[in-house]
Enzyme design. Structure first.
Site, mmCIF file in Angstrom:
data_model
loop_
_atom_site.group_PDB
_atom_site.id
_atom_site.type_symbol
_atom_site.label_atom_id
_atom_site.label_comp_id
_atom_site.label_asym_id
_atom_site.label_seq_id
_atom_site.Cartn_x
_atom_site.Cartn_y
_atom_site.Cartn_z
ATOM 1 N N SER A 191 10.113 -28.753 -107.667
ATOM 2 C CA SER A 191 9.633 -27.947 -108.797
ATOM 3 C C SER A 191 10.616 -26.861 -109.205
ATOM 4 O O SER A 191 10.521 -26.328 -110.312
ATOM 5 C CB SER A 191 8.266 -27.341 -108.484
ATOM 6 O OG SER A 191 8.386 -26.211 -107.663
ATOM 7 N N ASP A 231 7.236 -23.996 -105.521
ATOM 8 C CA ASP A 231 8.189 -22.956 -105.936
ATOM 9 C C ASP A 231 7.901 -22.419 -107.338
ATOM 10 O O ASP A 231 8.034 -21.218 -107.583
ATOM 11 C CB ASP A 231 9.628 -23.492 -105.874
ATOM 12 C CG ASP A 231 10.107 -23.642 -104.438
ATOM 13 O OD1 ASP A 231 9.467 -23.041 -103.549
ATOM 14 O OD2 ASP A 231 11.097 -24.363 -104.212
ATOM 15 N N THR A 259 6.875 -30.762 -102.378
ATOM 16 C CA THR A 259 6.936 -31.040 -100.940
ATOM 17 C C THR A 259 5.889 -32.041 -100.471
ATOM 18 O O THR A 259 6.123 -32.801 -99.527
ATOM 19 C CB THR A 259 6.774 -29.704 -100.175
ATOM 20 O OG1 THR A 259 7.943 -28.924 -100.402
ATOM 21 C CG2 THR A 259 6.609 -29.914 -98.683
HETATM 22 N N1 ASN Z 1 10.798 -26.927 -103.142
HETATM 23 C C1 ASN Z 1 9.448 -27.376 -103.139
HETATM 24 C C2 ASN Z 1 8.997 -27.486 -104.593
HETATM 25 O O1 ASN Z 1 8.655 -26.501 -105.172
HETATM 26 C C3 ASN Z 1 8.595 -26.427 -102.366
HETATM 27 C C4 ASN Z 1 7.198 -26.899 -102.115
HETATM 28 O O2 ASN Z 1 6.632 -27.684 -102.833
HETATM 29 N N2 ASN Z 1 6.573 -26.358 -101.081
HETATM 30 O O3 ASN Z 1 9.049 -28.538 -105.145
#
Ligand code: ASN
Length: 522
Positions: A85, A117, A19
């Site tokens: 991730s 994640d 993110t």
């Molecule tokens: N979906 C994102 C990831 O894990 C969540 C994050 O980084 N807050 O890449």
């Protein structure tokens, strides 16, 4: 391992996605490239004037000074492709470890920018893949992208860069919301709040507030000058099974074998399984033993389990026993690559048997003791301080080992270099079962030991240590012996008002007598 004081510290920041750098594409957040350029435009992440004066290359940034006379210079290495991730697997994490390995010599520390994640899984895997770390490795990420006005990206990344740039914490760590955790102890607990991670069984290694507080006693020590080892052969075929009330035995694969994980997180357990099962050239027993050991600070072993490793179950114990058999003419069992003459093997055997036997006796490891005896080893041989395996078994409070040694006919009353007998060691350790066995076999305290006992008895009486007094009595000491000032234990107990002790000593006086029972026969 304190604050690193070099004027310039160089870090590699490996940007894998997540993110932190995400941008909206048709209303959907996707990992965004060009993080270095974004950081370059933010004064808190880059001091352009200093960079120009030093002639730093385009991908290399420098933090403004956090403390006088020190700069943290960091190079951003952007991975291709960038990941959300939740799409990452062991393959990508091993690649991150290999990237760190390739650049290990050039940098003082490493920051891995990762999605939240699967960051706890990534940190756990990296902790096992990277062995013998001498440098800080910190994973970090964010819940809200760095482009947003209100976000956690900036403080998380800045904190991680400052920690890795200023301190040598030779572990794989995870930095989030002002806390630095051991990487294989964390778990993600929230996907909306900034405090996304917690470390349920280990306090943070460091906390950043108005000051930085580092819990150095928790930080693992680097192993001398040992070289970094990257274990890339991780087993992919591992899984997690959650136990619940009433789970059918077939689903729990009863009989497959269970090794306790103590307080490990499920992320760490999965990573450890993958590491241990993927490690080439190990027997199933070796793997079980590795699983049960704390390898990277991932679990807290109960103190007893730490203190009493079984020689028989360890590769060392087995290797040594195999080596010892060489001198028995069993050359067919010679391990590959061992080229010892019989005389050499005999010399090694003679040197090792006393210490091995003492260690086994102290730990109550009857299997190893039996194996050594069966090899024809003399189990009354003295180790370096003149102590025999019987001394060790008595000191360790091991009735099983004492019985085995006595049955093999060892001397029941040997003295070590300080004149101590197994019986005296058992008394000092309050090992009543051992005292009974030694007395039954005819062991007696020496005149000197009996004479010295008076003062010790008074000390025990003053501290109301009934068990200590009972041990001396059981070993044959005269409990009316005076201490250094002429007073008996009874007088001391009365003066101190230790009624239980007074009653015990008076009963002996009136009934069984303060003089101990004589030795019986085994
Ligand atoms: N979906 C994102 C990831 O894990 C969540 C994050 O980084 N807050 O890449």
């Amino acid at each position: 391992m304190a604050r690193a004081l070099e004027p310039q510290r160089r870090l590699l920041a490996v940007y894998t996605g997540g993110t932190i750098g995400m941008r909206s594409e048709q209303g959907v957040l996707v990992p965004g490239s060009g993080l270095a350029a974004v950081l370059r435009s933010l004064p808190m992440f880059h001091d352009e004037e200093y960079a120009r004066a030093c002639g730093l290359p385009e991908d290399t940034l420098v933090l403004p000074p956090a403390i006088p006379d020190q700069r943290v210079i960091y190079t951003v290495l952007e991975c291709q492709p960038l990941f959300d991730s939740s799409d990452m697997t062991i393959t990508e994490w091993v690649q991150i470890a290999q990237t760190i390995e390739r650049h290990y010599g050039q940098y003082d520390g490493f920051v891995v920018i990762h999605g939240t994640d699967t960051m706890a899984f990534a940190a756990s895997v990296l902790s096992f893949v990277l062995e013998n770390l001498q440098k800080t490795v910190i994973l970090t990420g964010a819940q809200v992208p760095i482009h947003a006005l209100w976000n956690d990206s900036r403080e998380n990344l800045l904190g991680a860069l400052l920690m890795a740039g200023q301190y040598v914490i030779p572990e794989v760590c995870l930095f989030f919301q002002n806390q630095l955790f051991r990487g294989n102890r964390v778990t993600k607990v929230d996907s909306r709040r900034f405090a996304a991670f917690c470390s349920p069984h280990l306090p943070p290694l460091a906390v950043m507030g108005t000051d930085v507080t580092i819990n150095w006693e928790l930080v693992r020590k680097a192993r001398g000058k040992a070289q970094l080892v990257v274990h890339s052969s991780m087993e992919r075929d591992v899984g997690l099974l959650r136990l619940y009330p009433g789970i059918p035995a077939a689903l729990a694969m009863a009989g497959a074998g269970i090794v306790s994980g103590f307080d490990m997180t499920s992320e760490a357990a999965l990573a450890k399984l993958s590491y241990v099962l993927g490690h080439p050239g190990l027997t199933p027993d070796d793997r079980k033993e590795l699983l049960a050991r704390d390898l990277r600070g991932e679990m807290t072993l109960p103190t007893g389990a730490e203190r009493r490793p079984s020689l028989s179950s360890s590769a060392l114990g087995r290797g040594l026993t195999q080596l010892l058999t060489l001198s028995q003419g069993q050359t067919s069992q010679r391990p590959q690559g061992a080229a010892l003459s019989t005389q050499e093997a005999d010399a090694i055997r003679e040197a090792l048997v006393p210490s091995l036997a003492c260690a086994a006796a102290h730990a109550g490891d009857l299997e190893v003791l039996q194996a050594l005896g069966d090899l024809g080893s003399d189990l009354s041989l003295e180790s370096f301080n003149g102590q025999t395996p019987l001394h060790a078994a008595a000191r360790g409070g091991q009735p099983g080992a004492v019985t085995m040694l006595l049955r093999r006919g060892v001397d029941v009353d040997p003295r070590d270099e300080d004149g101590l007998s197994p019986l005296l060691l058992a008394v000092k350790g309050r090992h009543r079962g051992v005292i009974e066995l030694l007395r039954a076999a005819g062991a007696c305290l020496s005149l000197q030991e009996l004479e010295d006992a008076g003062t010790e008895l008074c000390r025990l009486a003053a501290r109301a240590d009934l068990e200590g007094l009972q041990s001396w009595w059981q070993a044959g000491a005269d409990l009316s012996s005076p201490g250094y000032d002429g007073r008996s234990a009874l007088l001391v107990a009365e003066a101190a008002g230790n009624l239980e002790v007074v009653t015990f000593l008076q009963n002996l006086k009136g009934g069984a007598g303060v003089q101990a029972p004589g030795p019986a026969t085994l």
